[in-house]
Design a protein around this motif. Structure first.
Motif, PDB file in Angstrom:
ATOM      1  N   TRP A 662      59.695 -48.406  60.103  1.00 26.71           N
ATOM      2  CA  TRP A 662      59.283 -49.274  58.996  1.00 26.71           C
ATOM      3  C   TRP A 662      57.917 -49.344  58.532  1.00 26.71           C
ATOM      4  CZ3 TRP A 662      62.811 -52.747  56.808  1.00 26.71           C
ATOM      5  CH2 TRP A 662      64.395 -52.790  57.393  1.00 26.71           C
ATOM      6  N   THR A 663      57.611 -48.752  57.477  1.00 22.57           N
ATOM      7  CA  THR A 663      56.381 -48.629  56.985  1.00 22.57           C
ATOM      8  C   THR A 663      55.417 -50.060  57.069  1.00 22.57           C
ATOM      9  OG1 THR A 663      56.816 -46.845  55.703  1.00 22.57           O
ATOM     10  CG2 THR A 663      54.744 -47.814  55.111  1.00 22.57           C
ATOM     11  N   TRP A 664      56.070 -50.978  56.791  1.00 19.69           N
ATOM     12  CA  TRP A 664      55.285 -52.463  56.530  1.00 19.69           C
ATOM     13  C   TRP A 664      54.770 -52.860  58.062  1.00 19.69           C
ATOM     14  CZ3 TRP A 664      56.110 -57.222  58.968  1.00 19.69           C
ATOM     15  CH2 TRP A 664      57.222 -57.577  59.661  1.00 19.69           C
ATOM     16  N   LEU A 665      55.256 -52.380  58.928  1.00 18.42           N
ATOM     17  CA  LEU A 665      54.850 -52.552  60.261  1.00 18.42           C
ATOM     18  C   LEU A 665      53.359 -51.965  60.639  1.00 18.42           C
ATOM     19  CD1 LEU A 665      58.104 -52.183  62.274  1.00 18.42           C
ATOM     20  CD2 LEU A 665      56.869 -54.675  61.832  1.00 18.42           C
ATOM     21  N   ILE A 666      53.141 -50.764  59.715  1.00 19.77           N
ATOM     22  CA  ILE A 666      51.699 -50.134  60.113  1.00 19.77           C
ATOM     23  C   ILE A 666      50.590 -51.052  59.842  1.00 19.77           C
ATOM     24  CG2 ILE A 666      51.293 -49.330  57.825  1.00 19.77           C
ATOM     25  CD1 ILE A 666      50.789 -47.586  61.155  1.00 19.77           C
ATOM     26  N   GLY A 667      50.952 -52.015  58.837  1.00 15.26           N
ATOM     27  CA  GLY A 667      49.888 -53.110  58.680  1.00 15.26           C
ATOM     28  C   GLY A 667      49.564 -53.943  59.971  1.00 15.26           C
ATOM     29  N   ALA A 668      50.391 -54.584  60.625  1.00 12.67           N
ATOM     30  CA  ALA A 668      50.455 -55.291  61.889  1.00 12.67           C
ATOM     31  C   ALA A 668      49.645 -54.366  62.773  1.00 12.67           C
ATOM     32  CB  ALA A 668      51.783 -55.639  62.287  1.00 12.67           C
ATOM     33  N   TYR A 669      49.930 -53.331  62.983  1.00 16.00           N
ATOM     34  CA  TYR A 669      49.524 -52.274  63.981  1.00 16.00           C
ATOM     35  C   TYR A 669      47.758 -52.105  63.667  1.00 16.00           C
ATOM     36  CZ  TYR A 669      48.490 -47.990  66.755  1.00 16.00           C
ATOM     37  OH  TYR A 669      47.989 -47.286  67.671  1.00 16.00           O
ATOM     38  N   ILE A 670      47.446 -51.778  62.423  1.00 19.48           N
ATOM     39  CA  ILE A 670      46.172 -51.672  62.288  1.00 19.48           C
ATOM     40  C   ILE A 670      45.332 -52.984  62.233  1.00 19.48           C
ATOM     41  CG2 ILE A 670      44.579 -51.397  60.130  1.00 19.48           C
ATOM     42  CD1 ILE A 670      46.656 -49.507  59.040  1.00 19.48           C
ATOM     43  N   ARG A 671      45.906 -54.152  61.887  1.00 18.80           N
ATOM     44  CA  ARG A 671      45.343 -55.593  62.165  1.00 18.80           C
ATOM     45  C   ARG A 671      44.933 -55.557  63.763  1.00 18.80           C
ATOM     46  NH1 ARG A 671      48.476 -56.750  57.830  1.00 18.80           N
ATOM     47  NH2 ARG A 671      50.259 -57.839  59.101  1.00 18.80           N
ATOM     48  N   ALA A 672      45.970 -55.524  64.524  1.00 18.12           N
ATOM     49  CA  ALA A 672      45.957 -55.629  65.926  1.00 18.12           C
ATOM     50  C   ALA A 672      44.898 -54.632  66.490  1.00 18.12           C
ATOM     51  CB  ALA A 672      47.269 -55.520  66.568  1.00 18.12           C
ATOM     52  N   TRP A 673      44.871 -53.503  66.122  1.00 15.15           N
ATOM     53  CA  TRP A 673      44.182 -52.403  66.452  1.00 15.15           C
ATOM     54  C   TRP A 673      42.455 -52.749  66.292  1.00 15.15           C
ATOM     55  CZ3 TRP A 673      45.046 -48.348  69.470  1.00 15.15           C
ATOM     56  CH2 TRP A 673      43.747 -47.510  69.973  1.00 15.15           C
ATOM     57  N   GLU A 674      42.212 -53.102  65.368  1.00 10.23           N
ATOM     58  CA  GLU A 674      40.829 -53.546  64.532  1.00 10.23           C
ATOM     59  C   GLU A 674      40.319 -54.684  65.306  1.00 10.23           C
ATOM     60  OE1 GLU A 674      41.078 -53.575  60.419  1.00 10.23           O
ATOM     61  OE2 GLU A 674      41.057 -51.282  60.102  1.00 10.23           O
ATOM     62  N   ARG A 675      41.425 -55.612  65.589  1.00 12.27           N
ATOM     63  CA  ARG A 675      40.723 -56.651  66.408  1.00 12.27           C
ATOM     64  C   ARG A 675      40.557 -56.677  67.962  1.00 12.27           C
ATOM     65  NH1 ARG A 675      44.962 -61.707  66.081  1.00 12.27           N
ATOM     66  NH2 ARG A 675      43.472 -62.427  64.310  1.00 12.27           N
ATOM     67  N   PHE A 676      41.559 -55.747  68.617  1.00 14.51           N
ATOM     68  CA  PHE A 676      41.170 -55.505  69.978  1.00 14.51           C
ATOM     69  C   PHE A 676      40.690 -54.077  70.197  1.00 14.51           C
ATOM     70  CE2 PHE A 676      44.620 -58.667  69.401  1.00 14.51           C
ATOM     71  CZ  PHE A 676      44.193 -59.593  70.267  1.00 14.51           C
ATOM     72  N   TYR A 677      40.369 -53.117  69.474  1.00 19.99           N
ATOM     73  CA  TYR A 677      39.962 -52.037  69.634  1.00 19.99           C
ATOM     74  C   TYR A 677      38.949 -51.754  68.692  1.00 19.99           C
ATOM     75  CZ  TYR A 677      42.786 -50.264  73.553  1.00 19.99           C
ATOM     76  OH  TYR A 677      43.413 -49.829  74.627  1.00 19.99           O
ATOM     77  N   PRO A 678      37.873 -52.784  68.175  1.00 24.54           N
ATOM     78  CA  PRO A 678      36.989 -52.602  67.257  1.00 24.54           C
ATOM     79  C   PRO A 678      36.132 -51.280  67.382  1.00 24.54           C
ATOM     80  CG  PRO A 678      36.042 -54.347  68.925  1.00 24.54           C
ATOM     81  CD  PRO A 678      37.590 -53.914  69.243  1.00 24.54           C
ATOM     82  N   GLU A 679      35.826 -50.858  68.424  1.00 27.45           N
ATOM     83  CA  GLU A 679      34.946 -49.508  68.595  1.00 27.45           C
ATOM     84  C   GLU A 679      35.878 -48.455  68.748  1.00 27.45           C
ATOM     85  OE1 GLU A 679      31.587 -50.349  68.478  1.00 27.45           O
ATOM     86  OE2 GLU A 679      32.334 -52.453  68.168  1.00 27.45           O
TER      87      GLU A 679
END
Length: 732
Positions: A662-679
């Motif tokens: 599901w393509t829409w789930l890539i948004g959730a993945y990116i938001r979570a990644w940028e929050r918890f792996y900001p560097e």
């Protein structure tokens, strides 16, 4: 059809109506045609004009330019062999050519202008024969489109270039059928046609019932009535889906146009009876319609150049750098022969502008609520509450369509019942469908993002009673035994034969992914909602002075409840796997399947899980679920995993949430990644998905789903609202 380019194109009219087909000009789906009109916007969609079959006569030869598939899988005629070029921007354009001749065709579908409904734009055509047709149609209980303030039409323009003069013959292929079902010709189906100067009115009659009246007009040419059925068109895309794959089309006649080199002929097909006040159709009408559509989009996205170059829009309170690419659209290429694909030109729009244009295709008017809504996907979806609310940030906040966001939120809030937000609106004046546990929680989440982006606290004051109604219903209990567990204050539900989360496929009365009990993303949404409520009550205590003390106390109680839910959410932590349980069952058993719902739980504005837990979740999701087109709905190592989405409806439904991407789930993945792996660098390459957007399944849009297995073939709806919205939300 190995040498036919089956990539698709889509035009929409803001009312649910659309036009669609393939690059090679062959119709492969039930949903291919040039005028699908929404008789009860955005629903009641019917095919009226399938297409015009073109042939060109020049000295010494007649060239058939159409391409049709028949029941025997025969291709006749083979006009695609003369097709040498296709453009998608600003409108679909085909160019056929040969020695000393060239013919181009363009299509444009103007927006229905539903936002300007205050005054009627049409009236009865002052001609006795058309009045009689209208009387006949109304007497049969049909809808009076002649008085409608909205318009549904498509314009077609042909241009001829050549050494000698030519004769263009355009045969009308028409129907009047529901867009889900094929038309099967019979003696009971008749079509009336009333001819006037450069105009013909058409209407179906079937067993005494009258269909939708519409008319076709043209700038030059002579019309010849020649009534005939064309039988047994083949629709191979439906064959693959296990659905009806044959249809018959009716031809009332054909148009003959004498053309000199450089000449054009413009046609307009329009729903309803002719209007004596409508502008005269001229050779300039097509360009004017294209310019009007470009101007409409420019007004909506007036800030787009700044947004594309400098970044704009918000995700919650955070500034989001939505950066438009400067590169020109990449072109799909290929040579004639196997896997034949025409060059696709996207030279007029950078990717960001094309994404904005794609987003606008999903915004439509719903007559039953007299307001805006969002089509979940084309061709076959209607508007869905969950899809609309998930897509809302990308479609309206990043694009700064704040009035639209407010209108959508207000509409859904107005229809809140028993603490539930509708998952679908009916097509008649009756109650919406409330078959979703999470639509109400997504409504609160989207309301929060809207308020963070706009600071529209007066709107919060208006909507806060709805927020409180949802909170009260989830605590005390509502439909489907949705209620809060008094012990841990988590939300659970228990109802047989339904699927209330986004994993909602049901086959033979049984949910494919039964998720009764406590679902991880539902309770993550519940926690985020409680955090919003606490913030809002405190803010409103400073605005609503008369209830300041009560609101302040409520805010404290919401905050305390949020802390309890945060602690209880640790029940979802699976330390052995380093992931979140997907479901805590009604008997307290844990479901340890690796699904993307854990990533959804990390992506919300308020997150209850620690950075250490979140990083472990993201690491496992990256290795098991991440693909170039989104997240798989199930780990490939799971015994229930289905990697290919194909076959009849039951087979497809069983695969829908069992591994399909599901393509829409890539948004959730990116938001979570940028929050918890900001560097850390995001481990996602945009290029395959953008290549799909520019020159893949549906040119200029993004598919609903893809196969879980490589090469991840696109499947499902060819254009999906939340797929486009989530890419807009995070595209750099």
């Amino acid at each position: 059809m190995t040498d036919l380019d089956a990539r698709e194109w889509l035009l929409t009219n803001g009312l649910g109506g659309f036009a669609s087909g393939t690059v090679s000009d062959v119709h492969t789906r039930t949903y291919h045609g040039w005028l699908f009109a929404a008789t009860n916007p955005p629903s009641g969609r019917k095919l009226l004009l399938s297409h015009l079959e073109a042939s060109l006569e020049i000295p010494g030869k007649v060239i058939a330019l159409g391409t049709n598939l028949w029941g025997s899988n025969e291709i006749e005629p083979t006009g695609y062999k003369f097709l040498h070029h296709f453009d998608i921007n600003p409108v679909p354009k085909w160019v056929w050519s040969g020695d000393n001749w060239q013919l181009s065709r363009k299509l444009v579908m103007p927006n229905g202008n539903w936002e300007r409904q205050g005054s009627s734009t049409s009236a009865y055509f002052d001609c006795a024969q058309y009045k009689s047709l209208s009387d006949q149609e109304q007497g049969a209980g049909g809808e009076d489109f002649s008085q409608s303030p909205i318009t549904q039409r498509i314009l077609i323009q042909y241009q001829y270039e050549g050494k000698d003069s030519g004769i263009l013959r355009l045969r009308l292929l028409i129907g009047d059928r529901d867009f889900h079902h094929q038309q099967i010709g019979s003696e009971k189906i008749q079509f009336s046609q009333l001819l006037s100067q450069q105009l013909i009115c058409l209407q179906m009659k079937n067993a005494g019932q009258f269909g939708t009246p519409w008319h076709l007009r043209w700038t030059q040419g002579d019309y010849q009535a020649d009534e005939v059925w064309y039988w047994n068109y083949s629709l191979p895309a439906e064959t693959k889906r296990g659905l009806g794959d044959r249809q018959d089309l009716y031809s009332p006649g054909y148009l003959i146009v004498n053309l000199q080199p450089g000449d054009t002929v413009t046609l307009e097909a329009k729903v309803g009876l002719p209007d004596s006040q409508q502008p005269i159709l001229s050779p300039d009408s097509f360009a004017e319609a294209v310019d009007a559509e470009q101007e409409r989009l420019a007004q909506i996205f007036a800030w787009r150049e700044e947004a594309g170059e400098q970044g704009a829009g918000r995700r919650g309170a955070e500034e989001q750098r939505s950066r438009g690419a400067e590169e020109q659209g990449r072109r799909g290429a290929g040579a004639q022969g196997n896997n034949y694909q025409l060059p696709i030109t996207n030279h007029q729009s950078p990717i960001w502008q094309q994404l904005l244009k794609a987003s606008d295709q999903f915004i439509v008017y719903r007559a039953s609520i007299a307001g805006p809504t969002v089509i979940a996907g084309y061709h076959w979806f209607n508007d869905w509450g969950r899809d609309t609310l998930i897509a809302l940030p990308g479609l309206t906040l990043v694009t700064q369509r704040f009035d639209l966001a407010k209108g959508l939120l207000k509409t859904f809030g107005r229809y809140c019942r028993h603490g539930l937000i509708p998952n679908a609106f009916p097509d008649v004046d009756s109650e919406p469908f409330y078959n979703s546990i999470d639509a109400a929680l997504w409504w609160i989440e989207s309301l929060g993002l809207y308020l963070e982006a706009t600071q529209d606290w007066q709107f919060l004051l208006e909507q806060f009673p709805v927020v409180q109604q949802i909170h009260k219903a989830f605590i005390g209990g509502t439909r489907y035994n949705i209620q809060m567990d008094a012990i841990d204050e988590l939300i659970c539900w228990d109802a047989q034969g339904v699927a209330l989360t986004w994993m909602d496929a049901v086959v033979e009365g049984l949910p494919v992914t039964p998720r009764r009990g406590k679902a991880v993303e539902i309770n993550a949404l519940w926690y985020s909602a409680l955090c919003w409520l606490s913030q809002w009550a405190e803010r409103l205590s400073h605005i609503d002075i008369d209830h300041s003390i009560r609101l302040s106390h409520q805010g404290q109680r919401y905050a305390q409840q949020a802390e309890q839910v945060k602690a209880s959410l640790q029940k979802f932590w699976n330390p052995q796997l380093g992931y979140l349980y997907d479901i805590i069952d009604l008997d307290d058993r844990r479901n340890s399947q690796v699904r993307p719902n854990a990533v959804l739980a990390l992506s919300l504005h308020h997150c209850a899980f620690s950075p250490q837990q979140a990083q472990q979740v993201l690491d496992l999701a990256t290795s098991r679920l991440l693909t170039p087109y989104g997240l798989r709905s199930l780990d490939p190592n799971d015994p229930e995993y289905v990697g290919i989405y194909e076959g009849n409806s039951q087979k497809r439904d069983r695969a829908y949430h069992q591994g399909t991407v599901w393509t829409w789930l890539i948004g959730a993945y990116i938001r979570a990644w940028e929050r918890f792996y900001p560097e850390k660098t995001l481990p996602f390459d945009w290029e395959p998905l953008l290549e799909h957007f520019l020159s893949g399944g549906c040119l200029g849009s993004i598919s609903e789903i893809f196969d879980g297995d490589a090469p991840h073939i696109s499947r499902g709806a060819i254009a999906q609202a939340w797929s486009v919205a989530e890419v807009i939300r995070h595209f750099r």
